[in-house]
Write an enzyme that holds these catalytic residues in place. Sequence first.
Site, short mmCIF file in Angstrom:
data_model
loop_
_atom_site.label_atom_id
_atom_site.label_comp_id
_atom_site.label_asym_id
_atom_site.label_seq_id
_atom_site.Cartn_x
_atom_site.Cartn_y
_atom_site.Cartn_z
N ASP A 138 70.78 -5.76 -34.74
CA ASP A 138 70.22 -5.69 -35.99
C ASP A 138 68.83 -4.53 -36.74
O ASP A 138 69.68 -3.49 -35.31
CB ASP A 138 68.85 -7.14 -35.98
CG ASP A 138 68.47 -7.53 -37.03
OD1 ASP A 138 68.57 -6.88 -38.42
OD2 ASP A 138 67.81 -8.67 -37.26
N LYS B 81 60.09 -5.93 -37.62
CA LYS B 81 60.98 -5.89 -38.33
C LYS B 81 61.13 -7.88 -40.06
O LYS B 81 59.69 -7.91 -39.61
CB LYS B 81 61.67 -7.52 -37.68
CG LYS B 81 63.03 -5.98 -36.99
CD LYS B 81 63.48 -6.64 -36.16
CE LYS B 81 64.68 -7.74 -36.70
NZ LYS B 81 65.52 -6.88 -37.19
N GLU C 199 66.99 -13.67 -37.34
CA GLU C 199 66.81 -12.91 -36.44
C GLU C 199 65.89 -12.91 -35.31
O GLU C 199 66.71 -12.39 -34.50
CB GLU C 199 65.72 -11.56 -37.57
CG GLU C 199 66.96 -11.43 -38.88
CD GLU C 199 65.75 -9.80 -39.47
OE1 GLU C 199 67.06 -8.87 -40.33
OE2 GLU C 199 64.74 -9.95 -38.88
#
Length: 236
Positions: free
Chosen positions: A88, A102, A111
């Site tokens: 990611d 993030k 995620e």
Amino acid sequence: MIPPGTTDRGRRAAAVAATALVETGMLLGLGTGSTVRFVLERLAERIRGEGLRVSGVPTSLATEERARALGIPLAELSPGREPDLAIDGADEVEHAALSLIKGLGGALVREKIVAYGARRFVVVADESKLVEKLGTRAPVPVEVVPFAHAATARRLERLGGRAAMRLQPDGKPLVTDNGNLIYDLYGLGPIVDPAALEQDIARIPGVVECGLFNGLAACVFIGSEDGTARLFEASR
């Protein structure tokens, strides 16, 4: 939201380096965002050119759609089978501890679920995302349930920042794939103790998850404009 200095060449270099870790038979966590699109493209190249056999768990509807278009087989998380490797991007990377911010792509909950469950979580980013302390450039995204969201935002601001609801270009609230809202917390940086802040945010009723990722990344590939990638590994 792409910081100044971001280049496709750097993001591609990081993606190529990370996807070199992928082996046949792996279940992959497929992240979301501008750098991950290069990961997906490289995986598709390896599937076509090398006969690589993998399946991926997408962390957003956007990633799912792109992976299907590229011919990457997809799967769901199921009990007893964890992703062998999750790849990611990140909006900020604190290079000393490999703590991350993030969620500017809006997929932080899925995620984090995938990153937490993966046997190995690898991050790809260009060098503009590397910072001494988190909060230098990016806000901290927080996904909240719609019910009483304004009250949740006020409680988030008691942590010292300013909470701004994320909006779409047409001015309407951005709604996540999970049906929730996102508030971006500005003015918290430099964040001295990301793990403590993550816990403080999690304790607020109405919060689903925040974009602070602490102690999850095994390594980070930072791509440079010259087409090379540096490896930063977590000290355990």
